[in-house]
Design a protein around this motif. Structure first.
Motif, PDB file in Angstrom:
ATOM      1  N   GLY A  69       0.817  -1.210   0.000  1.00  0.00           N
ATOM      2  CA  GLY A  69       0.000   0.000   0.000  1.00  0.00           C
ATOM      3  C   GLY A  69       0.850   1.260   0.000  1.00  0.00           C
ATOM      4  O   GLY A  69       0.546   2.235  -0.709  1.00  0.00           O
ATOM      5  N   ALA A  70       1.915   1.276   0.798  1.00  0.00           N
ATOM      6  CA  ALA A  70       2.781   2.460   0.866  1.00  0.00           C
ATOM      7  C   ALA A  70       3.460   2.719  -0.469  1.00  0.00           C
ATOM      8  O   ALA A  70       3.542   3.874  -0.943  1.00  0.00           O
ATOM      9  N   SER A  71       3.984   1.659  -1.112  1.00  0.00           N
ATOM     10  CA  SER A  71       4.669   1.841  -2.388  1.00  0.00           C
ATOM     11  C   SER A  71       3.696   2.321  -3.459  1.00  0.00           C
ATOM     12  O   SER A  71       4.049   3.159  -4.316  1.00  0.00           O
ATOM     13  N   SER A  72       2.460   1.804  -3.420  1.00  0.00           N
ATOM     14  CA  SER A  72       1.462   2.220  -4.411  1.00  0.00           C
ATOM     15  C   SER A  72       1.088   3.679  -4.213  1.00  0.00           C
ATOM     16  O   SER A  72       1.025   4.469  -5.186  1.00  0.00           O
ATOM     17  N   ILE A  73       0.805   4.083  -2.976  1.00  0.00           N
ATOM     18  CA  ILE A  73       0.427   5.481  -2.712  1.00  0.00           C
ATOM     19  C   ILE A  73       1.575   6.418  -3.016  1.00  0.00           C
ATOM     20  O   ILE A  73       1.389   7.493  -3.625  1.00  0.00           O
ATOM     21  N   TYR A  74       2.798   6.021  -2.627  1.00  0.00           N
ATOM     22  CA  TYR A  74       3.950   6.890  -2.875  1.00  0.00           C
ATOM     23  C   TYR A  74       4.196   7.051  -4.364  1.00  0.00           C
ATOM     24  O   TYR A  74       4.448   8.157  -4.855  1.00  0.00           O
ATOM     25  N   ASN A  75       4.062   5.971  -5.110  1.00  0.00           N
ATOM     26  CA  ASN A  75       4.333   6.008  -6.550  1.00  0.00           C
ATOM     27  C   ASN A  75       3.247   6.777  -7.294  1.00  0.00           C
ATOM     28  O   ASN A  75       3.514   7.534  -8.227  1.00  0.00           O
ATOM     29  N   PHE A  76       1.958   6.615  -6.851  1.00  0.00           N
ATOM     30  CA  PHE A  76       0.856   7.203  -7.613  1.00  0.00           C
ATOM     31  C   PHE A  76       0.568   8.644  -7.201  1.00  0.00           C
ATOM     32  O   PHE A  76       0.338   9.511  -8.055  1.00  0.00           O
ATOM     33  N   PHE A  77       0.609   8.903  -5.894  1.00  0.00           N
ATOM     34  CA  PHE A  77       0.187  10.224  -5.426  1.00  0.00           C
ATOM     35  C   PHE A  77       1.345  11.179  -5.132  1.00  0.00           C
ATOM     36  O   PHE A  77       1.226  12.393  -5.352  1.00  0.00           O
ATOM     37  N   LEU A  78       2.462  10.667  -4.629  1.00  0.00           N
ATOM     38  CA  LEU A  78       3.483  11.554  -4.080  1.00  0.00           C
ATOM     39  C   LEU A  78       4.677  11.787  -5.004  1.00  0.00           C
ATOM     40  O   LEU A  78       5.236  12.888  -5.037  1.00  0.00           O
ATOM     41  N   SER A  79       5.100  10.790  -5.708  1.00  0.00           N
ATOM     42  CA  SER A  79       6.263  10.955  -6.585  1.00  0.00           C
ATOM     43  C   SER A  79       5.804  11.444  -7.953  1.00  0.00           C
ATOM     44  O   SER A  79       4.663  11.179  -8.379  1.00  0.00           O
ATOM     45  N   LEU A  96      12.414   4.231  -7.249  1.00  0.00           N
ATOM     46  CA  LEU A  96      11.090   3.666  -7.015  1.00  0.00           C
ATOM     47  C   LEU A  96      11.173   2.185  -6.686  1.00  0.00           C
ATOM     48  O   LEU A  96      10.537   1.695  -5.745  1.00  0.00           O
ATOM     49  N   LEU A  97      11.988   1.457  -7.462  1.00  0.00           N
ATOM     50  CA  LEU A  97      12.164   0.026  -7.184  1.00  0.00           C
ATOM     51  C   LEU A  97      12.825  -0.199  -5.823  1.00  0.00           C
ATOM     52  O   LEU A  97      12.456  -1.107  -5.069  1.00  0.00           O
ATOM     53  N   ALA A  98      13.800   0.653  -5.526  1.00  0.00           N
ATOM     54  CA  ALA A  98      14.489   0.525  -4.243  1.00  0.00           C
ATOM     55  C   ALA A  98      13.513   0.731  -3.090  1.00  0.00           C
ATOM     56  O   ALA A  98      13.544   0.011  -2.078  1.00  0.00           O
ATOM     57  N   PHE A  99      12.615   1.698  -3.256  1.00  0.00           N
ATOM     58  CA  PHE A  99      11.631   1.933  -2.184  1.00  0.00           C
ATOM     59  C   PHE A  99      10.693   0.738  -2.016  1.00  0.00           C
ATOM     60  O   PHE A  99      10.415   0.297  -0.902  1.00  0.00           O
ATOM     61  N   ASN A 100      10.191   0.251  -3.177  1.00  0.00           N
ATOM     62  CA  ASN A 100       9.265  -0.879  -3.104  1.00  0.00           C
ATOM     63  C   ASN A 100       9.919  -2.101  -2.474  1.00  0.00           C
ATOM     64  O   ASN A 100       9.338  -2.775  -1.602  1.00  0.00           O
ATOM     65  N   ILE A 101      11.134  -2.398  -2.937  1.00  0.00           N
ATOM     66  CA  ILE A 101      11.832  -3.572  -2.402  1.00  0.00           C
ATOM     67  C   ILE A 101      12.152  -3.378  -0.919  1.00  0.00           C
ATOM     68  O   ILE A 101      11.971  -4.275  -0.093  1.00  0.00           O
ATOM     69  N   SER A 102      12.625  -2.197  -0.577  1.00  0.00           N
ATOM     70  CA  SER A 102      12.966  -1.917   0.822  1.00  0.00           C
ATOM     71  C   SER A 102      11.738  -2.019   1.717  1.00  0.00           C
ATOM     72  O   SER A 102      11.798  -2.576   2.828  1.00  0.00           O
ATOM     73  N   ALA A 103      10.604  -1.496   1.241  1.00  0.00           N
ATOM     74  CA  ALA A 103       9.386  -1.538   2.041  1.00  0.00           C
ATOM     75  C   ALA A 103       8.941  -2.969   2.304  1.00  0.00           C
ATOM     76  O   ALA A 103       8.598  -3.347   3.436  1.00  0.00           O
ATOM     77  N   ILE A 104       8.960  -3.774   1.237  1.00  0.00           N
ATOM     78  CA  ILE A 104       8.497  -5.157   1.397  1.00  0.00           C
ATOM     79  C   ILE A 104       9.461  -5.959   2.279  1.00  0.00           C
ATOM     80  O   ILE A 104       9.044  -6.706   3.175  1.00  0.00           O
ATOM     81  N   VAL A 105      10.782  -5.787   2.039  1.00  0.00           N
ATOM     82  CA  VAL A 105      11.766  -6.557   2.815  1.00  0.00           C
ATOM     83  C   VAL A 105      11.739  -6.160   4.290  1.00  0.00           C
ATOM     84  O   VAL A 105      11.735  -7.014   5.189  1.00  0.00           O
ATOM     85  N   THR A 106      11.704  -4.863   4.558  1.00  0.00           N
ATOM     86  CA  THR A 106      11.685  -4.427   5.958  1.00  0.00           C
ATOM     87  C   THR A 106      10.405  -4.875   6.659  1.00  0.00           C
ATOM     88  O   THR A 106      10.425  -5.259   7.836  1.00  0.00           O
ATOM     89  N   ALA A 107       9.287  -4.817   5.943  1.00  0.00           N
ATOM     90  CA  ALA A 107       8.024  -5.282   6.548  1.00  0.00           C
ATOM     91  C   ALA A 107       8.088  -6.776   6.854  1.00  0.00           C
ATOM     92  O   ALA A 107       7.639  -7.230   7.913  1.00  0.00           O
TER      93      ALA A 107
END
Length: 497
Positions: A69-79, A96-107
């Motif tokens: 959800g965070a990667s989708s909102i960040y990619n669609f609304f904020l970036s 963008l990929l780094a954020f998505n991967i980092s978000a999923i891995v850290t979660a």
């Protein structure tokens, strides 16, 4: 065997969802604010922090959902470009990929850490629960107690009813309904628990030392308490099986010991009977045969002597038979309901008349002090006590030496003391003289069944008194048997009289 009739999982906590949603919204707001200040790195870190918190708080699944959800909102609304997923350069797609991967891995890492910690905590709580149940079950010494303790212990964990069916000699028995065997299929399908709502029933097999031991039926209500999660039902079943197996082994051991003691008692009785009955029976048989065969040639004095021998030996047989019966009464337990107020002086007078008939040449001296001599006892038993003690002093008191009998009141007790001038009793034998069938080496030569003092002590104990031996009495010789029985006047209110 494990059967589930109905079960219901606990619904997801609404408070937990609200908390995760609050964290996500705050992280989104913080990311938007940082992005509006043209701080893309800060905004990414804020979102990652929110995702990590959700994963650590609610586990892997919710953490990954938050990351997507965070990667989708960040990619669609904020970036840039806003309200679109397009990227124009490699410099834009890499962050963008780094954020998505980092978000999923850290979660995932945070959620797995949280799940592992929760699993460890739950495992520790389950172990503590099993240890508590095991400690409680150790108190059980009978199979029925296992069921009672198990129900008391498991009720706080959501178990509303518990049934234990034990298999013995190929038959299945319900512990709570001892007696007739039960049908295994009916026991599995039916429950005596009457609850208004739906039930969750789980059945686990018990395995004992010799194989199949039966099964345990756990019954929960539809709304099972949170404590039920701490129960490992198969582990609890194994603990119940161990407790029942132990109780059954204790029963078998107790029966074996009782049988062994019974056999020992039978052997002792047969040994004593065969030894002590042989002598009087031989004397009676010899005297009777002589009277029958030589009746015409025997003088009146000789006939009188033989008849006296028969009478004397019959008295001995009667006394020995009475001793055996008295021993049985002591073992069965003596009720105080038949006790009444008795004057020990009167009983002593009756006993002394019998003693003088049995031992006409024995010198006896009495010392009776003035004072209260009423006690609560059974007259026949008290007479037997006094006779056995005096007889023991005469037989083992060293020939024709004088026997002193004193009677007095002392500290709320009626005290009867019988003292002889014999060789005394060794310290080693003093610990055993009140044991049934005990006879020292010197006593064996003088005869006797070894029951007289055992019966005397058993009766005196039933009266609430005591019987003790003091030896030597004077100059390394002599024995005193001291009987203490509570006076009737000193008995507490409500005691049988």
């Amino acid at each position: 065997m494990q059967q589930t009739i109905h079960s219901k999982q606990k619904p997801v906590s609404l408070a937990s969802l609200v908390g995760d949603l609050t964290i996500f919204l705050l992280a989104t707001a913080g990311t938007y604010f940082a992005q509006s200040l043209d701080r893309p790195i800060t905004s990414v870190l804020i979102y990652l922090t929110g995702v990590i918190l959700i994963g650590a708080r609610s586990g892997v699944k919710k953490g990954i959902v938050a990351a997507i959800g965070a990667s989708s909102i960040y990619n669609f609304f904020l970036s840039a470009p806003a309200f679109g997923f397009g990227v124009s350069t490699a410099d834009e797609i890499v962050p963008l990929l780094a954020f998505n991967i980092s978000a999923i891995v850290t979660a995932a890492v945070a959620g797995r850490t949280r799940d592992s910690a929760m699993s460890a905590t739950l495992a520790e709580a389950k172990n503590a629960t099993l240890l508590n149940i095991s400690d409680r079950l150790q108190q059980a010494v009978e199979v029925a107690e296992v069921l009672e303790i198990a129900r008391q212990t498991l009720t706080p964990y959501g178990v509303t009813h518990l049934e234990i069916h034990v298999r013995r000699e190929g038959q299945l028995y319900d512990i709570e309904m001892a007696g007739q065997p039960v049908n295994a299929l009916n026991a599995l399908l039916k429950s005596r628990s009457d609850n208004g709502g739906r039930l969750s029933v789980k059945t686990c097999e018990m395995v004992g030392t010799h194989g199949d031991l039966g099964f345990v039926k756990f019954i929960f209500t539809e709304a099972m308490s949170a404590g039920g999660k701490l129960l490992d039902l198969q582990a609890v079943t194994n603990l119940l099986a161990l407790a029942i197996d132990r109780c059954m082994l204790l029963d078998a051991l107790s029966e074996a010991r009782a049988l062994q003691k019974s056999e020992q008692l039978k052997s002792a009785i047969l040994s004593s009977v065969s030894h002590d009955l042989r002598t009087p029976l031989t004397a009676i048989s010899a005297a009777a045969s002589s009277l029958r065969s030589y009746e015409k040639s025997l003088s009146p004095a000789q006939k009188e002597q033989m008849l006296a021998t028969i009478s004397e030996q019959c008295t001995k047989l009667n006394r020995y038979t009475a001793n055996l019966l008295d021993m049985g009464r002591i073992q069965a337990g003596i009720s105080a309901s038949g006790f009444e107020e008795i004057d020990v002086v009167e009983i002593l007078g009756v006993v002394l008349s019998h003693v003088r008939q049995s031992f006409p040449k024995q010198p006896i001296r009495k010392e009776i002090a003035s004072g209260e001599t009423l006690v609560c006892a059974n007259g026949v038993m008290l007479e037997q006590v006094i006779f056995n003690i005096i007889e023991n002093s005469i037989i083992h008191g060293g020939g024709q030496s004088e026997v002193l009998i004193s009677l007095r009141a002392e500290d709320g007790f009626c005290v009867l003391e019988v003292t002889d001038s014999g060789p005394g009793i060794t310290r080693a034998d003093q610990a055993d003289i009140f044991r049934r069938f005990f006879r020292s080496e010197s006593q064996v030569a003088r005869g006797g069944s070894g029951l007289g003092l055992y019966i005397a002590k058993g009766f005196v104990d039933a009266f609430g008194g005591s019987l003790e031996v003091v030896s030597p009495v004077k100059d390394g010789a002599g024995t005193a048997m001291i009987v203490r029985i509570p006076l009737a006047a000193s008995m507490p209110t409500g005691a049988p009289k």
